[in-house]
Design an enzyme around this catalytic site. Structure first.
Site, PDB file in Angstrom:
ATOM      1  N   GLU A   1      20.398 -22.471  -1.240  1.00  0.00           N
ATOM      2  CA  GLU A   1      21.041 -21.808  -2.386  1.00  0.00           C
ATOM      3  C   GLU A   1      20.320 -20.535  -2.831  1.00  0.00           C
ATOM      4  O   GLU A   1      20.918 -19.705  -3.525  1.00  0.00           O
ATOM      5  CB  GLU A   1      21.122 -22.760  -3.585  1.00  0.00           C
ATOM      6  CG  GLU A   1      22.167 -23.847  -3.468  1.00  0.00           C
ATOM      7  CD  GLU A   1      21.668 -25.046  -2.695  1.00  0.00           C
ATOM      8  OE1 GLU A   1      22.479 -25.919  -2.342  1.00  0.00           O
ATOM      9  OE2 GLU A   1      20.442 -25.106  -2.429  1.00  0.00           O
TER      10      GLU A   1
ATOM     11  N   GLN B   1      16.874 -38.666  -4.295  1.00  0.00           N
ATOM     12  CA  GLN B   1      15.711 -37.778  -4.223  1.00  0.00           C
ATOM     13  C   GLN B   1      14.766 -38.032  -5.393  1.00  0.00           C
ATOM     14  O   GLN B   1      13.551 -38.206  -5.213  1.00  0.00           O
ATOM     15  CB  GLN B   1      16.164 -36.311  -4.234  1.00  0.00           C
ATOM     16  CG  GLN B   1      16.877 -35.849  -2.984  1.00  0.00           C
ATOM     17  CD  GLN B   1      17.389 -34.421  -3.115  1.00  0.00           C
ATOM     18  OE1 GLN B   1      17.510 -33.885  -4.229  1.00  0.00           O
ATOM     19  NE2 GLN B   1      17.693 -33.791  -1.996  1.00  0.00           N
TER      20      GLN B   1
ATOM     21  N   THR C   1      20.766 -28.124   4.577  1.00  0.00           N
ATOM     22  CA  THR C   1      19.875 -28.127   3.426  1.00  0.00           C
ATOM     23  C   THR C   1      18.447 -28.245   3.929  1.00  0.00           C
ATOM     24  O   THR C   1      18.182 -29.020   4.866  1.00  0.00           O
ATOM     25  CB  THR C   1      20.183 -29.304   2.481  1.00  0.00           C
ATOM     26  OG1 THR C   1      19.031 -29.595   1.678  1.00  0.00           O
ATOM     27  CG2 THR C   1      20.544 -30.561   3.240  1.00  0.00           C
TER      28      THR C   1
ATOM     29  N   CYS D   1      15.337 -22.732   0.518  1.00  0.00           N
ATOM     30  CA  CYS D   1      16.396 -23.564  -0.058  1.00  0.00           C
ATOM     31  C   CYS D   1      17.673 -22.786   0.169  1.00  0.00           C
ATOM     32  O   CYS D   1      17.727 -21.580  -0.126  1.00  0.00           O
ATOM     33  CB  CYS D   1      16.169 -23.822  -1.541  1.00  0.00           C
ATOM     34  SG  CYS D   1      17.489 -24.789  -2.297  1.00  0.00           S
TER      35      CYS D   1
ATOM     36  N   THR E   1      15.772 -29.304   2.032  1.00  0.00           N
ATOM     37  CA  THR E   1      15.112 -30.480   1.470  1.00  0.00           C
ATOM     38  C   THR E   1      15.393 -31.743   2.273  1.00  0.00           C
ATOM     39  O   THR E   1      14.489 -32.538   2.532  1.00  0.00           O
ATOM     40  CB  THR E   1      15.543 -30.694   0.009  1.00  0.00           C
ATOM     41  OG1 THR E   1      15.133 -29.560  -0.773  1.00  0.00           O
ATOM     42  CG2 THR E   1      14.917 -31.953  -0.574  1.00  0.00           C
TER      43      THR E   1
END
Length: 232
Positions: A198, A52, A83, A196, A85
């Protein structure tokens, strides 16, 4: 119930939430001792994070595509990339398999629209907030997407990678996120996407003056619905 394939480990902290939610939701809908039929491929996030940062999305896509193939071979009937992203490479992953990929941004946009909202704030990694792969997908559903200013984006990104992905939840960081949310609301956001997986470890509905949309839970709910609907 069809088998749900989980492409996880990015980070494992949020993948554990996926596993918990899938099982809780399945038990709620079927009752008794029912649990979710699922298979998990958990990658090494350190390897993905380096790609990334380097901008080597092509190699990251190859790794996830191979993992997706393994999930299909293991019996998965549908696929989740656990996820936000890494939905940057969702098309490459989807092309590698014959089973359907349930896109996280689509399930989130559906929930926002069901609530009658159009102007939405987005929190996530810098990649998610600043690049078009996710924002553009939301906008294709007719949403107007607002993101924090540069300082806010930096704060959110750093907390995700330096704390939440490591299982660290700090009240100071929660306060920082709440300030970023307040700024988005002041700019006209009618709701906030926790973009996101998390972030749900840190922020809940009680921390925002407007509705929040927890993408992990929404993704899990959509997956269970799809897995059960496929039987009918």
């Amino acid at each position: 119930m069809r088998t749900i394939g989980l492409l996880g480990g990015m980070s494992w902290e949020s993948t554990a939430e996926y596993y918990r939610l899938l099982n809780e939701l399945t038990r709620e809908r079927l009752g008794g001792l029912h649990s979710s039929r699922c298979v998990l491929y958990s990658v090494d996030f350190a390897e993905i994070e380096k790609l990334q940062v380097a901008g080597d999305w092509e190699q990251a896509a190859k790794i996830l595509a191979e993992a997706a193939k393994a999930l299909e071979a293991a019996g998965a009937d549908l696929l989740l990339i656990c996820t936000n992203t890494m939905h940057k490479v969702a098309d490459q992953v989807a092309d590698a398999v014959t089973i359907p990929l349930l896109h996280l941004a689509d399930t989130t946009a559906d929930a926002v629209r069901e609530d009658g909202l159009r102007r939405i704030g987005l929190l996530g990694t810098a990649f998610t907030m600043e690049q078009d792969f996710y924002r553009g997908r939301l906008e294709s559903h007719g949403l107007e997407v607002l993101v924090p200013d540069a300082a806010g984006r930096s704060t959110v990104h750093q907390v995700i990678y330096q704390e939440l992905c490591l299982g660290i939840v700090r009240e100071e960081s929660r306060a920082s996120f709440m300030a970023v949310i307040d700024d988005l609301v002041a700019a006209g956001a009618e709701g906030i996407i926790l973009g996101c997986t998390e972030i749900e470890l840190l922020i809940g509905p009680e921390h925002s003056p407007v509705p929040v949309f927890p993408t992990t839970r929404l993704h899990a709910e959509a997956a269970v619905t799809r897995a059960l609907a496929d039987l009918r």
